[in-house]
Enzyme design. Structure first.
Site, PDB file in Angstrom:
ATOM      1  N   GLN A 405      64.059  20.868  48.164  1.00 37.58           N
ATOM      2  CA  GLN A 405      64.435  19.833  49.126  1.00 37.58           C
ATOM      3  C   GLN A 405      65.835  20.196  49.624  1.00 37.58           C
ATOM      4  O   GLN A 405      66.830  19.872  49.003  1.00 37.58           O
ATOM      5  CB  GLN A 405      64.389  18.462  48.466  1.00 37.58           C
ATOM      6  CG  GLN A 405      62.971  18.063  48.050  1.00 37.58           C
ATOM      7  CD  GLN A 405      62.949  16.920  47.060  1.00 37.58           C
ATOM      8  OE1 GLN A 405      63.536  17.015  45.979  1.00 37.58           O
ATOM      9  NE2 GLN A 405      62.280  15.829  47.418  1.00 37.58           N
ATOM     10  N   HIS A 416      73.043  19.788  45.384  1.00 45.23           N
ATOM     11  CA  HIS A 416      73.220  21.072  44.685  1.00 45.23           C
ATOM     12  C   HIS A 416      71.876  21.789  44.795  1.00 45.23           C
ATOM     13  O   HIS A 416      70.840  21.223  44.448  1.00 45.23           O
ATOM     14  CB  HIS A 416      73.589  20.805  43.224  1.00 45.23           C
ATOM     15  CG  HIS A 416      73.919  22.037  42.437  1.00 45.23           C
ATOM     16  ND1 HIS A 416      74.840  22.032  41.405  1.00 45.23           N
ATOM     17  CD2 HIS A 416      73.458  23.309  42.486  1.00 45.23           C
ATOM     18  CE1 HIS A 416      74.929  23.244  40.870  1.00 45.23           C
ATOM     19  NE2 HIS A 416      74.074  24.032  41.522  1.00 45.23           N
ATOM     20  N   HIS A 418      68.611  23.359  44.186  1.00 46.40           N
ATOM     21  CA  HIS A 418      67.753  23.445  43.013  1.00 46.40           C
ATOM     22  C   HIS A 418      66.295  23.507  43.445  1.00 46.40           C
ATOM     23  O   HIS A 418      65.924  23.047  44.531  1.00 46.40           O
ATOM     24  CB  HIS A 418      67.986  22.283  42.052  1.00 46.40           C
ATOM     25  CG  HIS A 418      67.724  20.928  42.613  1.00 46.40           C
ATOM     26  ND1 HIS A 418      68.593  20.283  43.488  1.00 46.40           N
ATOM     27  CD2 HIS A 418      66.677  20.074  42.438  1.00 46.40           C
ATOM     28  CE1 HIS A 418      68.109  19.096  43.807  1.00 46.40           C
ATOM     29  NE2 HIS A 418      66.945  18.950  43.191  1.00 46.40           N
ATOM     30  N   HIS A 420      62.279  22.750  42.289  1.00 47.47           N
ATOM     31  CA  HIS A 420      61.346  22.064  41.406  1.00 47.47           C
ATOM     32  C   HIS A 420      60.168  22.979  41.105  1.00 47.47           C
ATOM     33  O   HIS A 420      59.581  23.572  42.022  1.00 47.47           O
ATOM     34  CB  HIS A 420      60.815  20.785  42.053  1.00 47.47           C
ATOM     35  CG  HIS A 420      61.858  19.743  42.286  1.00 47.47           C
ATOM     36  ND1 HIS A 420      62.074  18.693  41.422  1.00 47.47           N
ATOM     37  CD2 HIS A 420      62.741  19.580  43.310  1.00 47.47           C
ATOM     38  CE1 HIS A 420      63.055  17.930  41.899  1.00 47.47           C
ATOM     39  NE2 HIS A 420      63.478  18.451  43.046  1.00 47.47           N
TER      40      HIS A 420
END
Length: 469
Positions: A405, A416, A418, A420
């Site tokens: 996202q 930050h 990242h 999933h």
């Protein structure tokens, strides 16, 4: 709707016994045995004949021995005959793979290099080429054979001219499974095989040119030991016979199944039998690997509380480090992280949409992908693939949803970068794409917050798949 959004500790530990679910599939491979000399053209012709025969017998991949390019008569000749990885001999191998739609394991190629003093040296390389004619992996031999037994006329010091490798190469996905790469003398160092198994290898390869003396004493027992202790197929393509006046190889090309059974082998060297090329054909059964590992999950039974052997790869730190990680304004404890690379770290999730939902983030705080350097982006997604493979293995999944996202309007709630990783199974949602709605809402659902001790326990279990302890 998927009702069980996250695992209890008990159910998580239960699923750790489930390995990657494959159909009972088999893949036919060829394993070559030959007698290389200092005649590169002649050696290449042998390789061509072996590849042709393997293709005619419907093999998907062929494994060739160490030094299938050449075996020199003296040190200076070895350097003269060596090439770079973009040289004419490699181009011949690439063309062979493409022509016959065959994966090739070039078990030992002499790569010419120069050391820091500008002295000509060699790398002993194990090269994997795919059926499109592309190099997909290069492993450089870690352990060099330096042995002198004058009374047996053995005086080999590989380190005089060969530069030792500097890293363990990730197992390579091939038509016959994940292949872990090694070469000859590496066989005597079980730690390498265990690490390759922990990295996901289904097959361990030891292309070799074992001496007559050591072959008679140790060849078969070492190959079977590596297969049994790691529950992997072991494929060992071998050099055979008299290469020159000074060098004789043992032969006995062999394939061992993960139970330690020899399922195929070729002849050992005899003075009464002339040099010869041969091809061994066997089937690799991926389902057998799964069954053996489920029946006897030895990887889970290691006594981490008693002994530790920790691999420190480039960019990898010990899992026992007291380091914590910044995740925007949050702090991720080292006890909740299970993998750290040069630019990324992977950690357990406080809110899980599906069992095994974990995160990989950049070590440097960056809000958007575009804020990362090329090296950071490369490291991030290589880490994602590595973690994805393990999460599917642990949770018996055969697919994953991978999601970034990237920005507030895309649903990013933690500023930050990242990723999933969500292991997927058939029917886990009524409608497959409902997972995206759940992912968008999960950060606001306090009912699925996991207790810290459960996250730590999950990280501890996962860490075993990335670090040898």
């Amino acid at each position: 709707m998927y009702t069980q959004r996250f695992l209890t500790l008990k159910s998580f530990l239960s699923t750790s016994r489930i390995y990657y679910s494959r159909k009972m599939s088999k893949c036919t491979i060829g394993v070559g045995q030959m007698t290389s000399t200092n005649n590169k053209e002649e050696n290449l012709n042998v390789v061509k004949r072996l590849v042709q025969e393997a293709a005619d017998k419907k093999a998907k991949m062929i494994f060739l021995p160490e030094a299938c390019d050449y075996l020199a008569t003296h040190r200076e000749e070895a350097k003269t005959l060596a090439e770079q990885l973009n040289g004419p001999l490699i181009k011949e191998y690439l063309n062979l793979a493409k022509t016959f739609k065959m994966w090739l394991s070039i078990g030992g190629f002499h790569e010419i290099v120069k050391d820091k003093n500008d002295t000509v040296k060699l790398n002993n390389c194990h090269i994997i080429i795919n059926d499109q004619g592309n190099i997909v992996s290069v492993y450089r031999k870690l352990h060099l054979f330096d042995v002198s037994i004058p009374e047996r006329n053995i005086n080999l010091k590989e380190s005089d001219d060969v530069v030792p490798g500097k890293e363990i190469v990730e197992p390579v996905q091939t038509p016959c499974g994940l292949v872990g790469l090694a070469i000859c003398y590496d066989l005597r160092f079980p730690e390498l095989s265990v690490l390759l198994r922990k990295k996901g290898a289904s097959i361990l390869t030891f292309p070799s040119a074992f001496t007559q003396l050591t072959g008679q004493a140790h060849w078969e027992v070492l190959l079977r030991a590596r297969a049994i202790e790691n529950q992997c197929y072991v494929i060992a393509a071998a050099q055979y016979g008299n290469h020159n006046k000074k060098r004789v190889s043992f032969g006995q090309t062999m394939v061992v199944d993960p139970w330690g059974k020899v399922i195929g082998e070729l002849k050992t060297y005899s003075e009464n039998v002339p040099k010869d090329e041969e091809l061994l054909m066997v089937d690799i059964d991926l389902g057998l690997i799964d069954k053996i590992r489920m029946d006897m999950p030895v990887l889970e039974h290691r006594r981490d509380d008693i002994y530790k052997i920790i691999q420190l790869e480039k960019g990898l730190i010990s899992p026992d480090s007291q380091e914590s990680f910044s995740f925007a304004q949050k702090t991720i404890l080292s006890s909740q992280a299970f993998l750290c690379t040069q630019h990324s770290f992977a950690f357990t999730n406080i809110r899980c949409v599906v069992p095994g939902h974990v995160l990989v983030a950049s070590k440097r705080i960056a809000k958007r992908l575009e804020d990362l350097s090329a090296d950071e982006i490369s490291d991030l997604f290589q880490t994602v693939v590595k973690v994805q493979r393990v999460m599917e293995t642990v949770h018996g999944a055969n697919s994953s949803t991978i999601c970034v996202q990237d920005g507030k309007c895309a649903g990013q709630t933690v500023p930050h970068v990242h990723v999933h990783i969500l292991p997927r199974k058939s029917g886990d949602f009524d409608r497959n794409d409902d997972i995206y709605q759940e992912l968008a809402n999960h950060d606001r659902d306090d009912s699925i917050i996991r207790p810290p001790e459960e996250m730590v326990e999950e990280a501890t279990l996962l860490r075993k798949y990335f670090y040898l302890k």
